[in-house]
Write a protein that holds these residues in place. Sequence first.
Motif, PDB file in Angstrom:
ATOM      1  N   ASN A  70       2.505   1.643  -3.421  1.00 51.71           N
ATOM      2  CA  ASN A  70       1.373   1.917  -4.566  1.00 51.71           C
ATOM      3  C   ASN A  70       1.173   3.615  -4.672  1.00 51.71           C
ATOM      4  O   ASN A  70       1.012   4.237  -5.576  1.00 51.71           O
ATOM      5  CB  ASN A  70       0.403   1.058  -4.346  1.00 51.71           C
ATOM      6  CG  ASN A  70       0.742  -0.219  -4.913  1.00 51.71           C
ATOM      7  OD1 ASN A  70       1.512  -0.511  -5.737  1.00 51.71           O
ATOM      8  ND2 ASN A  70      -0.126  -1.260  -4.542  1.00 51.71           N
ATOM      9  N   GLU A  71       1.180   3.903  -3.243  1.00 48.24           N
ATOM     10  CA  GLU A  71       0.721   5.336  -2.989  1.00 48.24           C
ATOM     11  C   GLU A  71       2.011   6.345  -3.493  1.00 48.24           C
ATOM     12  O   GLU A  71       1.812   7.467  -3.825  1.00 48.24           O
ATOM     13  CB  GLU A  71       0.393   5.785  -1.455  1.00 48.24           C
ATOM     14  CG  GLU A  71      -0.992   5.006  -1.204  1.00 48.24           C
ATOM     15  CD  GLU A  71      -1.186   5.021   0.399  1.00 48.24           C
ATOM     16  OE1 GLU A  71      -0.278   5.622   0.903  1.00 48.24           O
ATOM     17  OE2 GLU A  71      -2.251   4.823   0.707  1.00 48.24           O
TER      18      GLU A  71
ATOM     19  N   LYS B   2       0.708  -1.216   0.075  1.00 47.82           N
ATOM     20  CA  LYS B   2      -0.076   0.040  -0.041  1.00 47.82           C
ATOM     21  C   LYS B   2       0.956   1.304   0.120  1.00 47.82           C
ATOM     22  O   LYS B   2       0.689   2.273  -0.713  1.00 47.82           O
ATOM     23  CB  LYS B   2      -0.928  -0.137   1.326  1.00 47.82           C
ATOM     24  CG  LYS B   2      -1.929   1.296   1.300  1.00 47.82           C
ATOM     25  CD  LYS B   2      -2.700   1.213   2.429  1.00 47.82           C
ATOM     26  CE  LYS B   2      -3.623   2.452   2.733  1.00 47.82           C
ATOM     27  NZ  LYS B   2      -2.962   3.607   3.054  1.00 47.82           N
ATOM     28  N   ASP B   3       2.078   1.232   0.815  1.00 45.65           N
ATOM     29  CA  ASP B   3       2.708   2.499   0.859  1.00 45.65           C
ATOM     30  C   ASP B   3       3.400   2.521  -0.516  1.00 45.65           C
ATOM     31  O   ASP B   3       3.558   3.717  -0.915  1.00 45.65           O
ATOM     32  CB  ASP B   3       3.904   2.177   1.729  1.00 45.65           C
ATOM     33  CG  ASP B   3       3.541   2.067   3.329  1.00 45.65           C
ATOM     34  OD1 ASP B   3       2.486   2.574   3.937  1.00 45.65           O
ATOM     35  OD2 ASP B   3       4.119   1.303   3.998  1.00 45.65           O
TER      36      ASP B   3
END
Length: 311
Positions: A298-299, A295-296
């Motif tokens: 991809n952001e 998630k980190d």
Amino acid sequence: MSVQILNLNPCYDHWVIISNVPKTPNVLRGDYVVKLVDGKGLNIARVFNLLGFHDYLCINVLGGDVGKIISSKCREENIKTAEFWINDENRINTAVVYEYEKRMLMVNEPGPVMTPDEIERFIQYLDSVIEEKSTLVISGSAPRGFEAKHMSRIAQMVKERGCRLMIDISGEWLRKLVKFEPEMVKVNADEFKMAFELSNLSVEKLYEVKKRYKINVLCVTLGKDGSITLTEDRVFHAKPKLVHCDFSVGSGDSFFAGYLYKEAMGKSMEERLIFATACGMANTLKYGAAIFDLKDLNEQLPLVEIAEERL
């Protein structure tokens, strides 16, 4: 692409997080602790695991009770390792994070000493482990006693086997290894300037070093300012649009892992550098080296700027 990572100087890290101003002068009491196995090669392996890339082997030099802890923690993280054991003790490093001041202090132990006999046996061990026509990544420092001439013997051995040599190392070791025409050199700006006695990192100066040593891909990381990468006829500038914090320990290793992963996937240089930069950025979001999640990552991907020009 089989990747073998030489991690000569692994360690066990303690990050002590101090959230508020200490009440007692000269006494620091941590609010919590982050513990992890470390070393540039192990950090690359940790990111590989996160990305689901398992065609790698991290070769660790281990010793003593700390070495046993590192070995156990690698198994817990499912990091694929090969282990060479020495008599001396691996190092424990401590990071004191003053969270209330947004700063940190790293305290690194000197680490073990390898005897001449251990070094000879280790080189013989590598001869039995390294696969032909694979990629060997030499990343990070070495134990005391292990000299540039030993690095050169390893480099010569892997080149004779048709392996690609990719390096992230500093000082005399870097100056020795570039003579073996590495596929890639990934090094931070300060280490590069010191190794080659450069006052600046102009494209002209970088190209001169690249051409002199027949380096296929030369990548110099610039911290908050991203990186500059030279290929055969292109220069790429990759830069984060947003810098989250100054806690960047492990960002260079995360960058390198992201690059290697995308290269193994057959992606373009632009795609590799965007992804690698995002990995380095994601690393700054949590305490500990190469500690982040998908998630980190991809952001961060939309927050990378990249420009390209001809050499």
